[in-house]
Design an enzyme around this catalytic site. Structure first.
Site, mmCIF file in Angstrom:
data_model
loop_
_atom_site.group_PDB
_atom_site.id
_atom_site.type_symbol
_atom_site.label_atom_id
_atom_site.label_comp_id
_atom_site.label_asym_id
_atom_site.label_seq_id
_atom_site.Cartn_x
_atom_site.Cartn_y
_atom_site.Cartn_z
ATOM 1 N N ARG A 54 11.674 -16.941 -15.328
ATOM 2 C CA ARG A 54 10.939 -15.503 -14.491
ATOM 3 C C ARG A 54 11.107 -14.299 -15.061
ATOM 4 O O ARG A 54 9.742 -13.846 -15.705
ATOM 5 C CB ARG A 54 11.015 -15.761 -13.093
ATOM 6 C CG ARG A 54 10.496 -14.642 -12.433
ATOM 7 C CD ARG A 54 9.561 -14.922 -10.668
ATOM 8 N NE ARG A 54 10.963 -15.532 -9.986
ATOM 9 C CZ ARG A 54 12.136 -14.939 -9.844
ATOM 10 N NH1 ARG A 54 12.148 -13.918 -10.362
ATOM 11 N NH2 ARG A 54 13.322 -15.232 -9.513
ATOM 12 N N TYR A 106 -15.239 -4.941 -12.656
ATOM 13 C CA TYR A 106 -15.343 -6.710 -12.082
ATOM 14 C C TYR A 106 -15.096 -7.063 -10.526
ATOM 15 O O TYR A 106 -14.071 -6.135 -10.407
ATOM 16 C CB TYR A 106 -14.460 -7.272 -13.156
ATOM 17 C CG TYR A 106 -13.761 -8.456 -12.831
ATOM 18 C CD1 TYR A 106 -14.338 -9.882 -13.741
ATOM 19 C CD2 TYR A 106 -12.503 -9.216 -12.902
ATOM 20 C CE1 TYR A 106 -14.611 -10.999 -14.127
ATOM 21 C CE2 TYR A 106 -12.070 -9.993 -12.570
ATOM 22 C CZ TYR A 106 -13.349 -11.683 -12.364
ATOM 23 O OH TYR A 106 -13.358 -12.706 -12.368
ATOM 24 N N ASP A 178 -9.309 -0.649 -18.592
ATOM 25 C CA ASP A 178 -9.743 -2.155 -19.149
ATOM 26 C C ASP A 178 -10.043 -2.361 -20.062
ATOM 27 O O ASP A 178 -11.550 -2.110 -20.012
ATOM 28 C CB ASP A 178 -10.269 -3.287 -18.166
ATOM 29 C CG ASP A 178 -10.084 -4.515 -17.557
ATOM 30 O OD1 ASP A 178 -10.341 -5.557 -18.636
ATOM 31 O OD2 ASP A 178 -10.163 -5.084 -16.527
ATOM 32 N N LYS A 203 -10.245 -14.378 -21.776
ATOM 33 C CA LYS A 203 -11.315 -14.290 -22.494
ATOM 34 C C LYS A 203 -11.770 -14.008 -23.999
ATOM 35 O O LYS A 203 -11.310 -15.216 -24.775
ATOM 36 C CB LYS A 203 -12.083 -12.690 -21.568
ATOM 37 C CG LYS A 203 -11.713 -12.626 -20.636
ATOM 38 C CD LYS A 203 -13.102 -13.419 -19.720
ATOM 39 C CE LYS A 203 -12.290 -13.599 -18.054
ATOM 40 N NZ LYS A 203 -12.773 -12.081 -17.346
HETATM 41 C C1 LIG Z 1 -12.017 -11.944 -16.169
HETATM 42 C C2 LIG Z 1 -11.698 -10.610 -15.782
HETATM 43 C C3 LIG Z 1 -10.467 -9.737 -15.263
HETATM 44 C C4 LIG Z 1 -9.806 -11.138 -14.728
HETATM 45 O O1 LIG Z 1 -8.714 -11.324 -14.928
HETATM 46 P P1 LIG Z 1 -7.769 -13.378 -14.788
HETATM 47 O O2 LIG Z 1 -8.105 -13.886 -16.041
HETATM 48 O O3 LIG Z 1 -10.125 -13.833 -15.053
HETATM 49 O O4 LIG Z 1 -7.384 -12.857 -13.587
HETATM 50 C C5 LIG Z 1 -10.552 -8.826 -14.824
HETATM 51 N N1 LIG Z 1 -11.384 -7.519 -16.070
HETATM 52 C C6 LIG Z 1 -12.246 -7.945 -16.527
HETATM 53 C C7 LIG Z 1 -13.112 -7.043 -17.487
HETATM 54 C C8 LIG Z 1 -12.613 -9.405 -16.213
HETATM 55 O O5 LIG Z 1 -13.500 -10.144 -17.206
#
Ligand SMILES: *Cc1c(COP(=O)(O)O)cnc(C)c1O
Length: 398
Positions: A54, A106, A178, A203
């Protein structure tokens, strides 16, 4: 932390940073260290700091060094999802603290702000992050973070990251971006003045729609220690097999992104010429209101685009059901093209009045343009437009 193999240009570091061949057998990919614990030489004498997975895992460490190198950061920390990364970021806050954030984040980010951390006495003020004056006006003495996305989802609004960082720093806050949509290949917020970058590696970084993963990346070592403490204490760390999958995905990030960008531009230009299309939103089009900022802040314009059909929600749904190459699904950033209707799917939880006020029309369709042959994508879009239009004509006639 010294990052291994942190030399060469982006494409070279995508493949090598944080990784070296195994000294015992020459394996060129890091082993997937599926181990919970590590043998110690004497009580409280762990070898090279490995005690428990962890806290530290060698495969995860390779990925952490790799994403740090790509973002131009000093450190990276990897989490079990993008949301777990955001959670660790917010764990730094205490009751009374405040966050200024973009107003079209998001959905999951908006939810963790509003439905989890607001209950702990932390305040959030959503503003139009495309407008520096709105950001400045929202700053309070207790503001700790300015948190933005650029480009946003699904309206692809941009935030001027350098200006945002100045505003945050003037108020004594950290600038957080982000960077999921752009990826470090197209945009590097830390070089523009941001302090922390958040990623959903589920993504583009993973890139193959087969893993859920997240990351925080930054420069300041004291921040690394704080977030590593929360990574270990809360436990949302990324496990070894998922770390391996993201490492593998990142090796092809530059070539995938080049194709994503080229295909998205072709689809955007094609759609813009269609009479059934009210407007196309893509930062690479001259018609995008922030096209100049996009050209300055990003090295290309990404694989995401949205467009509005004149036929409203019925036409949008019909379009999304008629595509054969574009798969009807949420998420984005994988090699395969996806289509979704935000009003019916990803953004359905937002009340209609709020959606409309934010400029999200009911007939909006969002595409995550993949890396298939561009002609197959254009043929698919042509067929789906005809089908959506056919339904509407039939309805009007009937
Ligand atoms: C998908 C997404 C998230 C969240 O990520 P997960 O891996 O699904 O928890 C956060 N910010 C953006 C812009 C996203 O597209």
């Amino acid at each position: 932390m010294r990052i291994r193999n942190d030399h060469g240009r982006f494409e070279t570091r995508a493949i090598h940073a944080g990784q070296e061949s195994d000294p015992r057998n020459g394996a060129v990919m890091p082993p997937v260290y599926l181990t919970t614990t590590y043998e110690q030489d004497a009580p409280a004498e762990p070898r090279e700091g490995y005690e428990y997975s962890r806290t530290t895992n060698p495969t995860r460490l390779c990925l952490e060094e790799n994403v740090a190198s790509l973002e131009g950061g000093g450190w990276g920390l990897c989490f079990s999802s993008g949301m777990a990364a955001t959670n660790a970021l917010l764990d730094k806050l205490v009751p009374g603290d405040h966050v200024v954030c973009g107003n079209d984040l998001y959905g999951g980010t908006y939810r963790i702000f509003r439905s989890v951390f607001e209950r702990y006495g932390i305040g959030f003020t959503p503003v139009d992050a495309a407008d520096p004056d709105s950001l400045r006006a929202a700053m309070e003495e207790r503001t700790r973070f300015v948190f933005v996305e650029s480009p946003t989802n699904p309206l692809l609004h941009l935030c001027d990251i350098a200006t945002m960082a100045e505003i945050a720093h003037a108020g004594g806050a950290l600038a957080v971006v982000d960077n999921t949509f752009a990826t470090p290949y197209l945009q590097r917020p830390l070089e523009l003045g941001a302090d922390v970058v958040v990623h959903s590696m589920s993504k583009y970084l993973g890139g193959h729609s087969d893993v859920i993963a997240g990351a925080l990346v930054g420069k300041d070592e004291a921040l690394r220690e704080e977030f590593a403490f929360f990574q270990n204490s809360v436990g949302g760390c990324l496990e070894a097999l998922s770390s391996f999958l993201v490492l593998r995905g990142i090796k092809t990030l530059p070539v995938r992104m080049d194709r994503h960008c080229a295909n998205a531009r072709a689809v955007a230009e094609f759609l813009e010429a269609q009479p059934a299309v009210e407007r196309v939103i893509y930062p690479g089009l001259a018609s995008h209101p922030q096209h100049e900022l996009a050209a300055r802040q990003m090295s290309d314009f990404g694989g995401m685009l949205s467009f509005e059909l004149t036929g409203g929600i019925e036409a949008a749904n019909a379009f999304a059901m008629a595509t054969r190459v574009f798969t009807l699904a949420e998420s984005l950033g994988g090699v395969e093209s996806l289509v979704e209707v935000p009003t019916s799917m990803t953004h359905a939880a937002i009340p209609a009045a709020e959606r409309h006020a934010a400029g999200l029309a009911d007939g909006l369709v969002r595409l995550s343009v993949g890396i298939e042959h561009v002609d197959d994508l254009l043929e698919d879009v042509t067929r789906a437009l005809a089908s959506a239009d056919g339904r509407r004509s039939a309805q009007e006639a009937g």
